[in-house]
Design a protein around this motif. Structure first.
Motif, PDB file in Angstrom:
ATOM      1  N   ALA A  19       0.841  -1.205   0.000  1.00 43.40           N
ATOM      2  CA  ALA A  19       0.000   0.000   0.000  1.00 43.40           C
ATOM      3  C   ALA A  19       0.869   1.246   0.000  1.00 43.40           C
ATOM      4  O   ALA A  19       2.023   1.229   0.455  1.00 43.40           O
ATOM      5  N   ASP A  20       0.335   2.320  -0.570  1.00 39.16           N
ATOM      6  CA  ASP A  20       1.076   3.582  -0.590  1.00 39.16           C
ATOM      7  C   ASP A  20       1.265   4.137   0.818  1.00 39.16           C
ATOM      8  O   ASP A  20       2.300   4.732   1.130  1.00 39.16           O
ATOM      9  N   SER A  21       0.226   3.965   1.638  1.00 36.22           N
ATOM     10  CA  SER A  21       0.315   4.408   3.033  1.00 36.22           C
ATOM     11  C   SER A  21       0.356   3.178   3.930  1.00 36.22           C
ATOM     12  O   SER A  21       0.534   2.054   3.447  1.00 36.22           O
ATOM     13  N   ASP A  22       0.201   3.387   5.239  1.00 36.74           N
ATOM     14  CA  ASP A  22       0.244   2.272   6.200  1.00 36.74           C
ATOM     15  C   ASP A  22      -1.175   1.995   6.702  1.00 36.74           C
ATOM     16  O   ASP A  22      -1.646   2.650   7.643  1.00 36.74           O
ATOM     17  N   PRO A  23      -1.906   1.037   6.080  1.00 33.71           N
ATOM     18  CA  PRO A  23      -3.292   0.784   6.493  1.00 33.71           C
ATOM     19  C   PRO A  23      -3.404   0.242   7.913  1.00 33.71           C
ATOM     20  O   PRO A  23      -4.373   0.524   8.620  1.00 33.71           O
TER      21      PRO A  23
END
Length: 735
Positions: free
Chosen positions: A317-321
């Motif tokens: 993921a692009d961010s940290d889910p």
């Protein structure tokens, strides 16, 4: 000589004595001898009641000695003022004016003691002894009151037991735990709150330690006054050989939650799904047996290791889910992931992560994963879990196909007054009547044969205390592999909603009735007034026509006045008070044009009522009796009759009517000796359109009924002893 307190060291046993006497030389002499008699006494003097009151207001006074006869205010007036704020403060009247009358007056005003001034110094010895004894008693009682308040304010149950093991006193919390009252439990033996075997165990375990002056803390099973049992933690301590103090805390809920936790843990380990708890770093903190087996390892080896699922989520993921889940920015993370697992080969897993909230803060995440081998079963399982989650904020239950509870949540147990263990396994008839059960069966049959899998119906729940709650049950089918396994239901309390609906219906009916009355009853007098004014304009006997028009408009005014009396919600009583019935009747008589009618008040009762509405009720009854009294000449009533909501503005003269107001066992009556009401009409005399007079509005007794019912009274009409009318009011609260 007595002096004010200094800033020096204060003795803990010091007694602050205030001596009030208008003779300063005697006051100083008495202070000197009193302080010599007892070193604990610190005497302050005041030359007047005013100065004495100022000193008392400052606080810190343990006892007051006051002269009786002083200028300005007497010692008795001083005592009465002190007693307003200090009902228990020792107060000794010390006076040279001695008599039985003075002594009686002092004790009646609340004096602690009375002492007459004498010659010699022995009187100061006696006075000093009285002061110290009364102050010690005052301080002891004050401390007991403080302890009692502290005992009552405690959340734990606290009880004092005497040397024989009987309850001397218990606080409300202790009595509540035992489901009784402090008065009921006082005097009983401590063994009455325990089963026999538990009582014997405590004798063997606790009392040997207490005998050695130590304390004991442990757990036991208690018995409540209703026979039910519960778990409790007990702390016992000896009270200097004078008994014991016992502190109890009900731990039934804690024990229930512990059992529930173990049950859930067993349930989780029994699940054929991978269940785990991740810590904030994404490591396995807790795993179930199935997950460890799926990984081909043990729980001990897996716990503490980093999760490959969390690592992949963060990498892909692009961010940290996962961090967003922990920070409360996401409610869940769900999806599918494939991988190689020992003994399973390449397997596609469906997973769902949700925050783990403890004490209001997120401390990790809960993960549930299952192999996607039977998608239909997975979807059905997900729907079942989703329904339970959706219902978590409301009372929720699950029934098997026989209508027995297989699950109830805490909210349903709390709302019905039962324990969950009392409900689970029991038939739904424990809470519902047969008619509602049959309605539920019809709904389930329609769902099983239709396209929907959920529906709604109304029902009543009867709680453990016998309270009936009107509810709306949202029911969903539980079906696995095409087989019906029962239902799950969410309950909503709609009692208030139904009440509001009934109230709205009542108000709409009332509005419709008023609309009908206004449109019907006002039309005739308005038409008469309009016609008479037309005739007056044409010059055809203007005076007579104008008089008739004025009379018609007066009738309109009376109709509007009575309609307003009804419209201001006669069934609402907002300010009940103690009202002397005789006074109310006599006030009413002064405000009503009664002609030659006479009144007999045969009551001294005081009732609880809204003073103005009771006055209105009585005025309507008096006017009604005068209007329908013996035949005679009629005279016009005063203009304020409309303001008081009268039934008519006509009164009688000639043969005078006699009106009597008297007592009933639970109320009162208003009777007259007029012609009475025919039996056939008694059933409708309280209707708003009933009147036997051409001049009456017909609303008088309707207003009477509205006011009576607003108070919660019953009203009935009967024949009086003289053959007239008697209106009876029962269910009246006496003040």
């Amino acid at each position: 000589m007595g002096t004010p307190l200094t800033d020096g060291a204060i003795r803990l046993d010091e007694i602050s004595l205030l001596h009030v006497d208008d003779d300063p030389s005697f006051a100083d002499l008495a202070s000197t001898f009193l302080e010599r008699e007892d070193g604990r006494l610190s005497v302050e003097t005041a030359g007047s009641v005013a100065v004495g009151l100022e000193r008392v207001a400052e606080g810190g006074v343990d006892c007051i000695v006051s002269n009786y006869d002083m200028p300005g205010q007497s010692g008795i007036e001083f005592l009465e003022t002190v007693r307003e704020d200090h009902p228990n403060l020792p107060f000794i009247v010390f006076t040279g004016k001695g008599s039985e009358t003075v002594a009686s007056e002092a004790f009646s005003a609340g004096a602690t003691d009375y002492l007459q001034k004498e010659r010699g110094t022995d009187q100061y010895t006696l006075l000093a002894n009285k002061v110290t004894n009364y102050v010690e008693k005052y301080r002891t009682e004050r401390e007991m009151r403080r302890r009692a308040r502290a005992m009552e304010a405690a959340n734990e149950g606290i009880a004092l037991l005497d040397e024989d093991g009987r309850y001397v006193s218990v606080n409300e919390a202790y009595a509540d735990i035992c489901r009784t009252t402090p008065e009921e439990i006082a005097g009983t033996h401590w063994t009455s709150t325990l089963p026999d075997d538990e009582a014997e165990r405590l004798r063997a375990e606790a009392f040997p330690e207490l005998a050695e002056g130590s304390s004991w803390t442990g757990e036991a099973t208690g018995v409540r006054a209703d026979g039910s049992t519960y778990s409790k933690r007990i702390s016992l301590a000896a009270l200097d050989g004078e008994g014991h103090v016992c502190v109890v805390r009900d731990i039934t809920e804690r024990r229930r939650r512990e059992r529930e936790r173990r049950r859930y843990e067993h349930m989780v380990n029994s699940m054929r799904e991978s269940v785990c708890v991740y810590d904030e770093e994404g490591r396995f903190e807790l795993v179930n047996d199935y997950l460890a087996e799926f990984y081909g390892t043990t729980k001990a080896d897996l716990e503490g290791e980093r999760s490959t699922l969390i690592q992949r989520l963060r990498e892909e993921a692009d961010s940290d889910p996962f961090q967003a889940l922990l920070d409360g920015e996401r409610d869940e993370i769900r999806g599918e992931i494939g991988g190689e697992f020992p003994g399973h080969g390449h397997t596609l897993l469906d997973y769902r992560l949700t925050p783990l909230t403890v004490g209001g803060s997120v401390e990790g995440a809960v993960g549930v994963a299952r192999a996607v081998t039977d998608r239909k079963q997975r979807q059905q399982q997900l729907r079942r879990y989703e329904r339970i989650v959706e219902a978590s904020g409301d009372p929720v239950y699950r029934l098997d196909t026989d209508g027995r509870f297989t699950f109830v949540n805490d909210r349903l147990a709390d709302r019905t007054g039962y324990d969950r263990a009392d409900l689970e396994g029991e038939h739904v008839s424990m809470l519902m009547n047969e008619a509602d059960i049959e309605r539920g069966r019809r709904l389930i049959r329609s769902l099983l044969t239709g396209d929907d899998d959920r529906g709604t119906f109304e029902m009543d729940i009867v709680t453990a205390d016998g309270e009936t709650i009107t509810c709306e049950s949202h029911v969903a089918l539980v079906v696995t592999d095409g087989e019906f396994e029962g239902t799950v239901g969410i309950i909503r309390d709609i009692t208030e909603r139904k009440r509001r609906a009934k109230e709205l219906e009542r108000k709409n009916d009332r509005l419709e009735r008023f609309t009908s009355l206004v449109s019907h009853d006002l039309r005739n007098p308005l038409n008469v007034a309009q016609g008479r004014l037309e005739l007056a304009r044409t010059g055809d006997d203007p005076d007579a026509n104008l008089d008739d028009a004025a009379h018609a408009l007066g009738r309109c005014q009376r109709l509007v006045g009575d309609l307003l009396s009804l419209a201001r919600e006669g069934d609402r009583i907002d300010d009940p008070d103690a009202v002397t019935l005789r006074t109310a009747v006599e006030n009413c008589w002064r405000h009503v044009e009664t002609g030659e009618a006479t009144l007999a008040v045969e009551t001294e009762s005081t009732v609880v009522a809204d003073r103005s509405r009771l006055q209105q009720l009585l005025e309507n009854l008096v006017r009604n009796s005068v209007e329908h009294g013996p035949t005679g000449t009629q005279s016009q009533a005063p203009e304020d009759a409309v303001e008081h909501g009268s039934t008519d503005t006509q009164t009688q003269s000639g043969d005078a009517v006699m009106i009597t107001v008297g007592d009933l066992p639970d109320g009162f009556y208003v009777a007259d000796d007029g012609p009475g009401i025919p039996d056939a009409d008694r059933g409708r005399v309280f209707d708003s359109d009933y009147s036997t007079s051409d001049e009456g509005t017909g609303f008088g007794l309707s207003i009477v009924r509205e006011i009576a019912e607003g108070h919660g009274w019953s009203v009935a009409v009967d024949e009086s002893d003289d053959g007239g009318t008697r209106i009876e009011f029962t269910g009246v609260d006496a003040a």
